[in-house]
Design a protein around this motif. Structure first.
Motif, PDB file in Angstrom:
ATOM      1  N   GLY A 149      -3.448   3.361  -1.101  1.00  0.00           N
ATOM      2  CA  GLY A 149      -2.811   2.025  -1.166  1.00  0.00           C
ATOM      3  C   GLY A 149      -2.537   1.948   0.496  1.00  0.00           C
ATOM      4  O   GLY A 149      -1.858   0.823   0.904  1.00  0.00           O
ATOM      5  N   GLU A 150      -3.133   2.707   1.565  1.00  0.00           N
ATOM      6  CA  GLU A 150      -2.910   2.469   2.989  1.00  0.00           C
ATOM      7  C   GLU A 150      -4.202   1.837   3.626  1.00  0.00           C
ATOM      8  O   GLU A 150      -4.019   1.659   4.759  1.00  0.00           O
ATOM      9  N   LEU A 151      -5.107   1.329   2.857  1.00  0.00           N
ATOM     10  CA  LEU A 151      -6.361   0.792   3.481  1.00  0.00           C
ATOM     11  C   LEU A 151      -6.045  -0.722   3.909  1.00  0.00           C
ATOM     12  O   LEU A 151      -5.471  -1.458   3.377  1.00  0.00           O
ATOM     13  N   SER A 152      -6.469  -0.884   5.423  1.00  0.00           N
ATOM     14  CA  SER A 152      -6.565  -2.107   5.828  1.00  0.00           C
ATOM     15  C   SER A 152      -7.990  -2.692   6.028  1.00  0.00           C
ATOM     16  O   SER A 152      -8.547  -1.991   6.919  1.00  0.00           O
ATOM     17  N   MET A 153      -8.441  -3.577   5.256  1.00  0.00           N
ATOM     18  CA  MET A 153      -9.991  -3.981   5.229  1.00  0.00           C
ATOM     19  C   MET A 153     -10.380  -4.459   6.602  1.00  0.00           C
ATOM     20  O   MET A 153     -11.246  -4.193   7.119  1.00  0.00           O
ATOM     21  N   ILE A 154      -9.229  -5.332   7.315  1.00  0.00           N
ATOM     22  CA  ILE A 154      -9.320  -5.966   8.625  1.00  0.00           C
ATOM     23  C   ILE A 154      -9.659  -4.745   9.772  1.00  0.00           C
ATOM     24  O   ILE A 154     -10.377  -4.708  10.509  1.00  0.00           O
ATOM     25  N   GLY A 155      -8.641  -3.506   9.357  1.00  0.00           N
ATOM     26  CA  GLY A 155      -8.776  -2.383  10.296  1.00  0.00           C
ATOM     27  C   GLY A 155     -10.394  -1.770   9.930  1.00  0.00           C
ATOM     28  O   GLY A 155     -10.825  -1.252  10.898  1.00  0.00           O
TER      29      GLY A 155
END
Length: 331
Positions: A163-169
């Motif tokens: 739950g910590e994924l940032s797709m833009i990152g």
């Protein structure tokens, strides 16, 4: 003999330790400046621009110091030629993309995931080398790239599961990887223009970047964000900003020094080990608990990168050994 060996070992250990300290400190400090809940400064382009300005100032300061105490400070004379500014502009554009995407990736992902997020540099280097320089890569090296890609996707999957994924990152990380690979290729082309002096190239890159960032900061709202920033008059804030610029400048120096006192292969091994240590430190510092597969993804990326380095080393050694035989055979 023993003292000389011990002195050399201590020097190598000191340089490697300095490389680890500067590199890891820079990542954590940049993370704080880019996405700290304490600062709440949403101006990544401004932070990156200021780091470039600090580098330009340091280049001129060291040039002046070296002029008066050349026995203690060895640094080339610095001056700006408008023609060279224009000639190095294509590289500077790539350089701006590289440092911007690096910082944007760090802003949106955790320090622990940062290395996985930017792990495709080797893969892009192979791709760009083939299409831009028409140089092929061995099947063994391509296999190592496959391992890196597998580790990258496993890492993205596991970061998403937590739950910590940032797709833009992740997107910024991929763009950063591509920019780093392009920067290496363009650097080789542009270095002869500045007499193969890496510090003169750093000066022109950062001078151009300082100018290129100004319209970008206006368009993307960083100027407005900084104008209303409550800590703009804080000495502590500017100290941290300046230190991030100093670390950015220092990493270039210590990287070159580490390669000089060891070897390119040892430098890559040191960088791989540093990335592993940085990940462990980040998880411990931020109190993050990761799954076994998440750790496996990191090990896969690091292992693939280390294997690629070793494969390329062996190939270069083989080419070096074959060159005299080919030369003798043609005589």
């Amino acid at each position: 003999m023993t003292e000389t060996l011990m002195s050399k070992s201590l020097k190598i250990a000191a340089v490697v330790a300095a490389y680890w300290f500067i590199s890891i400190s820079m990542v954590f400090l940049n993370k704080y400046l880019l996405s700290s809940e304490t600062l709440k400064l949403d101006a990544p382009l401004f932070v990156t621009w200021y780091q470039c300005v600090v580098t330009v100032i340091l280049c001129f300061l060291l040039s002046i110091v070296a002029r008066y105490v050349p026995d203690y400070v060895n640094f080339p004379e610095m001056n700006i030629d408008p023609k060279l500014c224009r000639a190095t502009l294509p590289l500077s554009i790539v350089f701006v993309c590289m440092i911007t995407f690096n910082n944007l990736c760090l802003k949106h992902v955790g320090v622990a995931f940062y290395n996985v997020g930017r792990s495709l540099t080797t893969v892009f280097n192979v791709v760009f080398t083939y299409f831009m320089l028409q140089q092929t890569t061995s099947i063994y090296a391509l296999g190592c790239c496959g391992i890196i890609i597998g580790g990258f996707f496993l890492g993205v999957n596991q970061e998403g599961s937590s739950g910590e994924l940032s797709m833009i990152g992740v997107v910024f990380g991929v763009c950063a990887s591509a920019s780093v690979a392009l920067n290496a290729i363009y650097t080789k082309k542009v270095l002869p223009m500045v007499d193969n002096n890496i510090w003169r190239l750093a000066l022109y890159n950062n001078v151009n970047a300082s100018l290129l960032f100004i319209p970008l900061m206006i368009v993307f709202g960083d100027v407005t964000e900084v104008y209303g920033f409550p800590l703009l008059t804080s000495v502590h804030f500017w100290f941290l900003m300046t230190m991030s610029g100093v670390f950015g400048f220092a990493i270039g120096t210590i990287t070159g020094l580490q390669i000089q006192v060891t070897s390119p292969l040892t430098h890559n091994i040191s960088g791989t080990a540093k990335a592993a240590a940085q990940t462990v430190i980040a998880c411990t510092y931020f109190g993050q608990v990761k799954s076994s597969l998440w750790w496996l993804s990191n090990l896969t990326v690091l292992g693939g990168s280390a294997a690629y380095t070793e494969v390329k080393r062996r190939e270069m050694k083989k080419q070096h050994n074959e060159a005299p035989a080919q030369k003798n055979g043609s005589v």
